[in-house]
Enzyme design. Structure first.
Site, PDB file in Angstrom:
ATOM      1  N   GLU A 159       3.423  -5.711  -1.795  1.00  0.00           N
ATOM      2  CA  GLU A 159       3.782  -6.805  -0.885  1.00  0.00           C
ATOM      3  C   GLU A 159       2.582  -7.556  -0.307  1.00  0.00           C
ATOM      4  O   GLU A 159       2.487  -7.758   0.902  1.00  0.00           O
ATOM      5  CB  GLU A 159       4.652  -6.255   0.255  1.00  0.00           C
ATOM      6  CG  GLU A 159       5.939  -5.612  -0.218  1.00  0.00           C
ATOM      7  CD  GLU A 159       6.753  -5.016   0.921  1.00  0.00           C
ATOM      8  OE1 GLU A 159       6.300  -5.081   2.080  1.00  0.00           O
ATOM      9  OE2 GLU A 159       7.838  -4.477   0.656  1.00  0.00           O
ATOM     10  N   GLU A 268      13.745  -0.664  -5.687  1.00  0.00           N
ATOM     11  CA  GLU A 268      14.263  -0.715  -4.310  1.00  0.00           C
ATOM     12  C   GLU A 268      15.610  -1.429  -4.226  1.00  0.00           C
ATOM     13  O   GLU A 268      15.877  -2.188  -3.290  1.00  0.00           O
ATOM     14  CB  GLU A 268      13.217  -1.337  -3.374  1.00  0.00           C
ATOM     15  CG  GLU A 268      11.849  -0.676  -3.511  1.00  0.00           C
ATOM     16  CD  GLU A 268      10.858  -1.081  -2.443  1.00  0.00           C
ATOM     17  OE1 GLU A 268      11.281  -1.519  -1.357  1.00  0.00           O
ATOM     18  OE2 GLU A 268       9.645  -0.935  -2.695  1.00  0.00           O
TER      19      GLU A 268
END
Length: 388
Positions: A159, A268
């Protein structure tokens, strides 16, 4: 008569095996998608502690790849300057290896769940560039060396790309003065240097479907590889909702990343069914304000405390069917699909973006019974053709 009876029984057995292979769909996710991609699940130490054998049995039945939800994040492995805690992560890795599963390490370099001492001195002043480089180097060396030969792949950087395609000025990037590429390059450099041959290295990111962010991820991977660094794959985090993102955006992201020559993973995965977050990605802290736990907000924002209504159950099944149809159609490009949790009670979506809600984002209920979505997902792969 005896010979005829034996012949009849043999015929019945052949027909039964044939029907099982052709007419009956598999009852396990990893069996249904065995020829398509690995089926993964993020787990906590509780899942494999033996205290809930039914959950462990469910995990072993359906999944052949695992990810740690929190046990291998920096704050868990290295909570203090002179403190290391490998116990829960070792148990996770040993469990995966004992059960023949693909074991992911998650994650080496991230702005979140990383203690401040990674970036600051004991007196609170910022570390110099040289100190930051050494901190990152020594951390990655210690961690990947500890798990050498037992972890199949690492999410090296997590991220770091912003919504506009630049870099997020948080954590390591902020400490390095905003130079996100330098952070990513160093992290992959150290992972390449210290992990044993055969270990795979991934970049993992959310909202990759967003065109501007996808461009940033593609550019990052291209630059890293142009600099001679081994980047084996990109994880597309799939924290999605009933109504977003658009399916064409998902497919475009898969196609563009696959064109880079890297593995593409759906990571995820969960599908939010609650108000606000089912309509779109929500991040930030504003919705954690205590006012949203007041009665008038709670009734709207947390409507399914007593169970998921049938119509929403159907919507969840339809959305999962849509998504897995996309994944299956792109099975030649996708290496792994990983759910972020085994059952609804274990999902982080009960607490984000609003604390203490009752969400139903996975394939299994809190009591481990399946949602309708499981059957929808299992029906998608084409059955094997009967041998002539």
């Amino acid at each position: 008569m005896k010979a005829k009876s034996i012949l009849f029984l043999a015929f019945v057995c052949i027909v039964a095996v044939s029907c099982d292979q052709v007419g009956n769909k598999p009852t396990s996710l990893k069996e249904a998608y065995a020829d398509s991609f690995k089926m993964g699940c993020a787990i906590s130490p509780m899942t494999i502690s033996g205290r809930n054998p039914e959950a462990q049995e469910l995990l072993e039945k359906h999944f052949n790849a695992i990810s740690p939800d929190n046990a291998m994040k920096p704050e868990s492995l290295h909570p203090g300057p002179d403190v290391w805690n490998f116990g829960p992560a070792d148990a996770y890795v040993d469990y995966g290896k004992a059960h023949g599963m693909f074991v992911l390490g998650h994650t080496l370099c991230w702005h979140n769940q990383t203690p401040d001492f990674f970036w600051t001195r004991p007196d609170g002043t910022p570390k110099s560039r040289e100190e930051l480089v050494e901190t990152l180097r020594s951390y990655i060396e210690t961690v990947v060396t500890h798990f050498a030969g037992r972890v199949d792949a690492w999410d090296v950087v997590n991220e770091i790309v912003a919504e506009d395609g630049g870099f997020r000025d948080l954590g390591w990037v902020h400490a390095f003065g905003g130079d996100g590429y330098e952070v990513a390059k160093l992290a992959f450099q150290f992972a390449n240097e210290y992990a044993p041959e055969g270990t795979e290295f991934y970049y993992n990111e959310f909202n990759v479907w967003r065109p501007s962010k996808l461009e940033g991820v593609v550019n990052l991977v291209r630059r890293l590889r142009a600099d001679g660094l081994k980047v084996d794959g990109v994880g597309i985090q799939a924290h999605w909702g009933l109504n977003y993102p658009k399916n064409e955006y998902i497919e475009e992201a898969i196609d563009q990343l696959a064109e880079l020559g890297v593995k593409v993973m759906i990571t995820e995965l969960d599908v939010d069914v609650l108000p606000i977050s089912k309509e779109g990605q929500v991040i930030g802290r504003s919705l954690q304000d205590p006012q949203y736990q007041l009665e008038e907000f709670e009734e709207f924002l947390d409507p399914y405390k007593e169970g998921l209504p049938a119509e929403v159950e159907d919507q969840l099944a339809a959305r999962y069917e849509e998504l897995f149809r996309i994944f299956y159609n792109h099975r030649d490009q996708i290496d792994r699909v990983t759910f972020w949790g085994l059952h609804d009670g274990a999902s982080w979506k009960n607490g984000s973006p609003i604390p203490r809600r009752t969400n139903y984002p996975l394939l299994f209920n809190r009591d481990l019974t399946p949602h309708k979505a499981l059957d929808a997902v299992l029906t998608i792969p084409e059955p094997p053709k009967a041998e002539q």
